[in-house]
Write an enzyme that holds these catalytic residues in place. Structure first.
Site, PDB file in Angstrom:
ATOM      1  N   ALA A 195       0.844  -1.197   0.000  1.00  0.00           N
ATOM      2  CA  ALA A 195       0.000   0.000   0.000  1.00  0.00           C
ATOM      3  C   ALA A 195       0.877   1.243   0.000  1.00  0.00           C
ATOM      4  O   ALA A 195       1.907   1.298   0.674  1.00  0.00           O
ATOM      5  CB  ALA A 195      -0.922  -0.008   1.217  1.00  0.00           C
ATOM      6  N   SER A 228       2.343  -2.423   4.306  1.00  0.00           N
ATOM      7  CA  SER A 228       2.500  -0.983   4.123  1.00  0.00           C
ATOM      8  C   SER A 228       3.807  -0.689   3.425  1.00  0.00           C
ATOM      9  O   SER A 228       4.746  -1.497   3.463  1.00  0.00           O
ATOM     10  CB  SER A 228       2.504  -0.279   5.482  1.00  0.00           C
ATOM     11  OG  SER A 228       3.707  -0.572   6.187  1.00  0.00           O
ATOM     12  N   ASP A 229       3.883   0.467   2.771  1.00  0.00           N
ATOM     13  CA  ASP A 229       5.186   0.962   2.372  1.00  0.00           C
ATOM     14  C   ASP A 229       5.928   1.338   3.658  1.00  0.00           C
ATOM     15  O   ASP A 229       5.316   1.546   4.711  1.00  0.00           O
ATOM     16  CB  ASP A 229       5.046   2.168   1.435  1.00  0.00           C
ATOM     17  CG  ASP A 229       6.279   2.357   0.558  1.00  0.00           C
ATOM     18  OD1 ASP A 229       7.351   1.825   0.912  1.00  0.00           O
ATOM     19  OD2 ASP A 229       6.169   3.045  -0.470  1.00  0.00           O
ATOM     20  N   TRP A 230       7.228   1.436   3.567  1.00  0.00           N
ATOM     21  CA  TRP A 230       8.048   1.625   4.763  1.00  0.00           C
ATOM     22  C   TRP A 230       7.735   2.957   5.451  1.00  0.00           C
ATOM     23  O   TRP A 230       7.794   4.016   4.826  1.00  0.00           O
ATOM     24  CB  TRP A 230       9.524   1.541   4.384  1.00  0.00           C
ATOM     25  CG  TRP A 230      10.108   0.160   4.510  1.00  0.00           C
ATOM     26  CD1 TRP A 230      11.255  -0.169   5.160  1.00  0.00           C
ATOM     27  CD2 TRP A 230       9.597  -1.082   3.995  1.00  0.00           C
ATOM     28  NE1 TRP A 230      11.484  -1.520   5.095  1.00  0.00           N
ATOM     29  CE2 TRP A 230      10.484  -2.110   4.382  1.00  0.00           C
ATOM     30  CE3 TRP A 230       8.465  -1.420   3.256  1.00  0.00           C
ATOM     31  CZ2 TRP A 230      10.277  -3.449   4.063  1.00  0.00           C
ATOM     32  CZ3 TRP A 230       8.258  -2.748   2.922  1.00  0.00           C
ATOM     33  CH2 TRP A 230       9.154  -3.742   3.323  1.00  0.00           C
TER      34      TRP A 230
END
Length: 755
Positions: A195, A228-230
């Site tokens: 995401a 999630s993206d980081w």
């Protein structure tokens, strides 16, 4: 792993650890019950593995690996098999390095040429993006390694990427930005979906349940992990409830405590937590590496990188057959990129390469007599008069000048957008200085860049070679094309506009800190330029060859039993060299009552042809290829009616066209009312006959006017015809038609078309 047994054994404390990453790249592990960890690594253009003792914030600190061409260049190959081979190579490399999941591919649309991450994405066209991304994912996962499709969704701008909202209407979102993800998820079943950072229409994507759960899982049937993206997660409770299974890289104790408290309070239900945990456990089970025997070598990977780069080089211009170079030519190579190539973008895709080949190195090992001068300094925009003059003084001694230009490392990277598409001033100054000499030397420009470049100087040069960011073997590929060892076959996967000001989002891109409004709708890239008939520098799908291809015998047939359209065309190599051609199929929708581009890519095939060889290329189109997304009904809709089938060598080089009246799709739903125009009725023979039945006796003159043949009418009759057809049904009352008769006609027409 016996997931049901493990679920019964895990405590909630252990469960909340599983839905949050450990360190920067690992999932949680337990000895009781036995749950191993898995490791992730960036990998769109090469495996960027970092060990646990590495400074995670330094993207350049990673183990050495093969640097493959960027996605921009992979897209230019228009070759699904090469995208698959790239995936296989990355999967093997991950396996050999005990990496369980590769964080790629990136399949966001190239909406604006200023997008800082465009080098990491494929194209402005969702069909091309979806099909190449699908091949990549299948390749990675064929090795038992997981692929992660990203960044879901509408992450088309880097500035303020963690806070700005991509504001997009529903039709545009589905037809352009969601479409590649949908295709990959349904056909390649990636292990992970990442995401994105941004908001979508005001809601943070990592907290968007309608997107992550309703659409992704319920409608598309996705069964893998949503991560999630980081550092994208601000509220782990909201994200987990929305559908984020795995927060990366995790916020350790803080996230664990918040999620655990939410479970204990009932804010997160036990089933919501357990569902996320099951997704993570299933991923761990599927991706655990058991056989550690090596699967690949640096030599094999380097060859794969070279194969892709050779087909991704695009010959943009070649006046008077300037290229390929002649063996007797004396050649001056100019520009630091020829000696120290720029072969990859910055950010999380940056790879510590194993072996980089430069153009100069390859030239010096060839039979060509080549000299080198820098001409300018790479890390500045200031003109170096001494270096420039040395080039100008040497020009009379050479038959051909190869000038290597491009964006600097600092110009293209994850994390920020560009402010223009111009080459640095010192590079353009040198180009123009050479061109102004008006000598006999032929001037070829070789570009190293991750995305669109302003080429307003194109008329001053003989040839232009687009080398994109070609990975570690890019220098070899460029020399192979320049010298004719390889016949170029790359095609642009993005439009090169004449000016940045010509782009559809020029006035608004990056202007608002909080909102990025996609006001252009579906008219992105060639959909915009071609519909407006706007002059461009180089169109979508453009790319020259050292040979020529003819197109003939376009055949379009409806297969009613299978509800599909079969398109066939014969393509022949009529030149003097073997070569490869990308045959592109576009559809122009002339029937649906919504705004439509003049045409859209609906198929492509790359074929190799020997001299004089001819092959029949076949495309099979389903109803979805004729569909548009109806936001009112939240469905894809394909309307019966007139379509143009176009086949050609680019979006602006259409060789063959055929019109077809489609009857196997869905009849357009017509709802008649007093607002319905006479033109809409005339367009439907059944409705028009009903109209004449009801009103012919009492308004014969009007009926006769609208029945006139425009081809034989005089000027006055044509004017009256246009005026009359724009008349609404409610206007008939003013012409003396009883109200109740108009209502009777409307009821009869609606009944007839609902039957």
């Amino acid at each position: 792993m016996q997931i049901d047994e493990i679920m019964n054994t895990l405590t909630n404390q252990q469960k909340v650890k599983l839905v949050s990453g450990v360190d920067n790249w690992y999932t949680a592990k337990f000895s009781d019950p036995q749950v191993p960890e898995i490791m992730m690594a960036d990998g769109p253009a090469g495996l960027r593995k970092q060990s646990r003792d590495t400074d995670y914030q330094s993207v350049n600190q990673s183990q050495s690996a093969t640097s493959f061409p960027s996605a921009a260049m992979v897209a230019a190959t228009f070759n699904r098999e090469l995208a698959h081979q790239l995936g296989v190579a990355l999967g093997k490399a991950a396996h050999d390095n005990d990496v369980n999941m590769v964080l790629g591919p990136g399949v966001n649309i190239k909406r604006s040429p200023l997008g800082g991450r465009n080098f990491e994405y494929y194209s402005e066209d969702p069909l091309l993006v979806g099909q190449l991304g699908c091949a990549y994912v299948k390749g990675v996962q064929s090795q038992g390694i997981g692929a992660t499709v990203k960044h879901f969704v509408a992450n088309n701008r880097e500035n303020q990427r963690m806070t700005n909202s991509s504001d997009i209407d529903s039709r545009t979102l589905h037809e352009i930005y969601l479409k590649p993800f949908e295709h990959i998820i349904k056909h390649a079943h990636p292990a992970g979906v990442m995401a994105s950072y941004n908001k979508l229409n005001g809601t943070q994507v990592v907290e968007n349940k309608a997107l992550l759960s309703t659409l992704l899982r319920d409608e598309w049937g996705y069964a893998g992990v949503v991560m999630s993206d980081w550092y994208a997660v601000g509220d782990p409770v909201k994200s987990l409830k929305a559908g984020i299974d795995l927060e990366m890289p995790g916020n350790s104790a803080s996230s664990h405590q918040k999620v655990l408290q939410a479970v204990e309070s009932g804010d997160i239900t036990q089933s919501e937590l357990d569902q996320a945990v099951r997704h993570v456990l299933r991923m761990v089970e599927q991706l655990t590496i058991t056989n550690h025997a090596p699967r690949t070598s640096e030599r094999e990977n380097h060859q794969t990188a070279l194969d892709i780069a050779r087909e991704g080089v695009v010959l943009l211009k070649n006046d008077k057959n300037t290229l390929p170079l002649k063996s007797a030519d004396s050649v001056l190579v100019v520009g630091p990129f020829a000696k120290e190539p720029r072969y990859q973008g910055g950010g999380s895709s940056h790879v510590t390469s194993t072996h980089v080949t430069s153009m100069l190195e390859v030239f010096q090992m060839s039979d060509f007599a080549v000299d080198y001068l820098p001409g300018f300094s790479e890390n500045t925009v200031e003109v170096d008069r001494t270096k420039e003059q040395a080039v100008l003084d040497g020009l009379p001694h050479y038959d051909h000048v190869i000038l290597a230009l491009g964006y600097r490392d600092e110009d293209e990277s994850e994390g920020f957008d560009k402010t223009d598409i111009d080459l640095p001033d010192n590079q353009v100054h040198l180009l123009q200085a050479i061109a102004n000499q008006q000598l006999e030397s032929k001037l070829t420009i070789v570009l190293s860049n991750g995305s669109v470049v302003d080429v307003s100087w194109a008329d001053q040069v003989s040839a232009i070679v687009e080398g994109y960011l070609g990975g570690e073997a890019g220098g070899q590929a460029l020399v192979d094309v320049l010298t004719g060892v390889v016949n170029p076959s790359g095609k642009l996967a993005e439009t090169f506009p004449k000016r940045l000001a010509d782009t559809p989002m020029y006035e608004t891109f990056d202007r608002d800190l909080n909102h990025e409004v996609y006001h252009e709708g579906i008219f992105v890239g060639y959909r915009y330029y071609d519909t407006r008939k706007m002059a461009v520098a180089y169109p979508f799908g453009h790319g020259l060859s050292y040979t020529q291809f003819s197109y003939r015998n376009l055949v379009v047939e409806e297969d009613v039993t299978k509800k599909r359209l079969v398109v066939k065309v014969d393509v022949k190599n009529i030149g003097s060299r073997a070569g490869k051609e990308v045959i592109q199929l576009y559809i122009g929708n002339r029937t649906s009552d919504v705004p439509m581009p003049t045409h859209e890519l609906r198929g492509f095939e790359k074929i190799a042809l020997a001299i004089g060889e001819e092959r029949t290329v076949t495309f099979v189109l389903s109803s979805h290829d004729f569909s548009w997304f109806n936001p009112d009904k939240n469905v894809w809709q394909a309307d019966n009616g007139l379509y143009e089938i176009e086949v050609g060598a680019s979006a602006r080089d259409i060789r063959l066209t055929q019109s077809i009246e489609m009857n196997m799709l869905t009849p357009k739903h017509i709802h008649f009312s007093r607002e319905t125009s006479i033109a809409d009725i005339i367009a439907l023979p059944k409705a028009f006959q009903l109209f004449k039945d009801y009103f012919g006796r009492i308004m014969g003159g009007f009926t006769q006017t609208i029945s006139a043949d425009e081809k034989t009418a005089n000027a006055e009759q044509k004017t009256m015809l246009k005026m009359a057809t724009n008349f609404p049904l409610k206007g008939l009352v003013a012409l003396g038609v009883p109200d109740d008769l108009v209502d009777q006609f409307i009821q009869a027409a609606n009944t007839a078309f609902e039957a």
